[in-house]
Design a protein around this motif. Structure first.
Motif, mmCIF file in Angstrom:
data_model
loop_
_atom_site.group_PDB
_atom_site.id
_atom_site.type_symbol
_atom_site.label_atom_id
_atom_site.label_comp_id
_atom_site.label_asym_id
_atom_site.label_seq_id
_atom_site.Cartn_x
_atom_site.Cartn_y
_atom_site.Cartn_z
ATOM 1 N N TRP A 9 27.467 36.285 34.955
ATOM 2 C CA TRP A 9 28.117 35.588 36.057
ATOM 3 C C TRP A 9 29.592 35.425 35.738
ATOM 4 O O TRP A 9 29.995 35.364 34.565
ATOM 5 C CB TRP A 9 27.466 34.231 36.341
ATOM 6 N N LEU A 10 30.396 35.370 36.765
ATOM 7 C CA LEU A 10 31.844 35.275 36.612
ATOM 8 C C LEU A 10 32.319 33.971 37.244
ATOM 9 O O LEU A 10 32.473 33.871 38.457
ATOM 10 C CB LEU A 10 32.527 36.476 37.264
ATOM 11 N N VAL A 11 32.521 32.976 36.400
ATOM 12 C CA VAL A 11 32.957 31.654 36.842
ATOM 13 C C VAL A 11 34.228 31.235 36.108
ATOM 14 O O VAL A 11 35.171 30.722 36.700
ATOM 15 C CB VAL A 11 31.840 30.605 36.629
ATOM 16 N N THR A 12 34.248 31.449 34.799
ATOM 17 C CA THR A 12 35.421 31.142 33.974
ATOM 18 C C THR A 12 35.736 32.343 33.083
ATOM 19 O O THR A 12 34.931 33.270 32.972
ATOM 20 C CB THR A 12 35.170 29.907 33.079
ATOM 21 N N TYR A 13 36.898 32.279 32.450
ATOM 22 C CA TYR A 13 37.293 33.343 31.525
ATOM 23 C C TYR A 13 37.155 32.799 30.104
ATOM 24 O O TYR A 13 38.017 32.093 29.598
ATOM 25 C CB TYR A 13 38.723 33.798 31.785
ATOM 26 N N ALA A 14 36.017 33.097 29.476
ATOM 27 C CA ALA A 14 35.728 32.614 28.126
ATOM 28 C C ALA A 14 35.433 33.804 27.212
ATOM 29 O O ALA A 14 35.839 34.931 27.501
ATOM 30 C CB ALA A 14 34.566 31.629 28.179
ATOM 31 N N GLY A 15 34.685 33.551 26.115
ATOM 32 C CA GLY A 15 34.479 34.598 25.123
ATOM 33 C C GLY A 15 33.796 35.842 25.660
ATOM 34 O O GLY A 15 34.238 36.972 25.400
ATOM 35 N N CYS A 24 36.328 46.757 30.685
ATOM 36 C CA CYS A 24 37.054 47.211 31.879
ATOM 37 C C CYS A 24 38.303 47.997 31.506
ATOM 38 O O CYS A 24 38.712 48.911 32.238
ATOM 39 C CB CYS A 24 37.426 46.008 32.751
ATOM 40 N N ALA A 25 38.918 47.655 30.368
ATOM 41 C CA ALA A 25 40.102 48.396 29.919
ATOM 42 C C ALA A 25 39.738 49.805 29.461
ATOM 43 O O ALA A 25 40.494 50.754 29.672
ATOM 44 C CB ALA A 25 40.795 47.631 28.792
ATOM 45 N N HIS A 46 42.761 39.525 34.155
ATOM 46 C CA HIS A 46 42.308 40.048 32.861
ATOM 47 C C HIS A 46 41.335 41.216 33.036
ATOM 48 O O HIS A 46 41.177 42.033 32.119
ATOM 49 C CB HIS A 46 41.622 38.947 32.047
ATOM 50 N N LEU A 47 40.682 41.269 34.184
ATOM 51 C CA LEU A 47 39.711 42.330 34.458
ATOM 52 C C LEU A 47 40.328 43.457 35.276
ATOM 53 O O LEU A 47 39.610 44.247 35.898
ATOM 54 C CB LEU A 47 38.496 41.763 35.197
ATOM 55 N N GLY A 48 41.636 43.512 35.288
ATOM 56 C CA GLY A 48 42.314 44.535 36.073
ATOM 57 C C GLY A 48 42.182 44.309 37.561
ATOM 58 O O GLY A 48 42.303 45.250 38.356
ATOM 59 N N GLY A 49 41.935 43.056 37.964
ATOM 60 C CA GLY A 49 41.795 42.731 39.379
ATOM 61 C C GLY A 49 40.449 43.080 39.977
ATOM 62 O O GLY A 49 40.250 42.942 41.187
#
Length: 402
Positions: A9-15, A24-25, A46-49
């Motif tokens: 799930w994508l809620v915050t930017y953590a570890g 993604c890079a 951070h995920l390239g949008g």
């Protein structure tokens, strides 16, 4: 070649999301999938949008703020994501992402941050912290976790190759799934945490104040050492407990910006860490600043900090999560401090750089794709699921650094 990346799930930017950003890079053209996606624009950068294709849980009431309550629906939700058009599926999983359905002509590689912690060996700890040890709610929670364990183990057979974020998690994968795993350490942004050799007379701990981080325990230890100063950065549910434990030598700064955190991490005499983490990024960030670590000697930190037994130590371990054990470790650190240099701390931290992660994950996946194509060329299925009944130790990716 079509590539899909699946996250829980994508809620915050953590570890876990830092690992996702690294994936993604490496595969910028990959399509992204998740149970829900409520990332802010700042974090999404951070995920390239990238914006994830999500499941029906995205549309349920309060999915953004109370998504954990939909855990019983997540196995069903993740299985509804259609992976049929992809050649390579990479799941980034600490809960359900590894359960996506793939076919015999697809390669599914799962980067596991941990098997579902609250369903396996940490079940009793989580139930205790949630006050779910007695009553009808406790019984229902145990039934749910039993179901999650069965689903989690069953879906392990659909993964062709497991990657663990540490040897510690490799052993958990082995215990839970009876599967081999390869260790590729998560990326740490060592470029932002720069070396600072001059240290000041204070200790630092920085973390979300949740129970397993044991921040009040660290504060209690320093309250018993009034001649030593501790600065605490972070906020969370245990903030009030932390305030009650603090003495005049303990400063609680609450949540702070990255700039303030970096300044304190660079100037601290040592970084104090009391959690049992799967990997643990903060101790590496401290070492990147040239700051030694005093840590509880369990979990991933044993792989990221070099204790006093090492020829070039970068920290001190203590054996128990108790105030006496922390106090003794601080004494050992001050007695041996001259052996721990900022330069050695920095060099040790550089083993976990983002560039190293991208190099290793790319090499691993490309090698596994070559194997899969060779299997297909011989008319064989590329899956390694037949190895699931064997007991293998975790292995380190054989990448040589210049």
């Amino acid at each position: 070649m079509k590539v899909a990346i699946v996250h829980d799930w994508l809620v915050t930017y953590a570890g876990a999301e830092r690992v996702l950003a690294g994936l993604c890079a490496v595969w910028p053209e990959a399509d992204l999938f998740a149970v829900i996606d409520f990332l802010s624009d700042e974090d999404r950068a951070h995920l390239g949008g990238k914006r994830a294709t999500t499941t029906f849980i995205q549309q349920l009431p309060k999915a953004r703020s109370h998504y954990q309550k939909y855990l019983p629906l997540m196995p069903l939700a993740i299985e509804q994501l259609d992976m049929s058009s992809y050649d390579l599926v990479i799941s980034s999983s600490h809960a359900v992402a590894k359960g996506v359905l793939t076919g015999p002509n697809q390669l599914h590689i799962s980067y596991v941050h941990s098997p579902i912690r609250y369903a396996w060996d940490l079940q009793h700890q989580y139930l205790h912290e949630a006050s779910l040890e007695h009553g009808i709610k406790a019984k229902l929670a145990r039934m749910l976790l039993h179901y999650m364990r069965m689903w989690d183990q069953r879906t392990a057979s659909g993964v062709d190759e497991f990657i663990a974020n540490s040897h510690f998690i490799g052993r958990r994968i082995n215990k839970s799934y009876r599967r081999q795993s390869t260790v590729i350490y998560p990326p740490v942004d060592t470029r932002q945490f720069t070396l600072h050799k001059a240290k000041e007379d204070f200790y630092l701990t920085a973390s979300r104040m949740v129970p397993y981080k044991k921040i009040p325990l660290i504060i209690e230890a320093f309250a018993s050492m009034p001649d030593k100063r501790l600065i605490v950065i972070g906020s969370g549910p245990e903030m009030e407990k932390a305030r009650e434990a603090a003495g005049p030598n303990v400063t609680l700064l609450g949540y702070q910006s990255f700039k303030v955190l970096l300044q304190h991490m660079q100037r601290a005499k040592a970084f104090v860490f009391a959690a049992e983490e799967d990997f643990g990024i903060a101790p590496i960030e401290a070492q990147a600043c040239g700051t030694p670590v005093v840590a509880y000697g369990r979990g991933g930190v044993l792989e990221t900090v070099r204790g006093l037994e090492h020829a070039e130590p970068t920290g001190v371990f203590y054996p128990e999560q108790t105030t006496d054990s922390i106090i003794a470790a601080i004494g050992d650190f001050e007695a041996q401090r001259s052996r721990i240099t900022p330069e050695n701390c920095r060099r040790n931290a550089e083993r976990f750089s983002g560039e190293r992660f991208q190099q290793e994950i790319r090499a691993f996946v490309e090698a596994r794709l070559r194997e899969a194509r060779a299997y297909e060329g011989q008319g064989l299925a590329p899956s390694l699921a037949s190895s699931s009944t064997q007991l293998y130790p975790a292995a380190v990716v054989p990448i040589k650094h210049a």
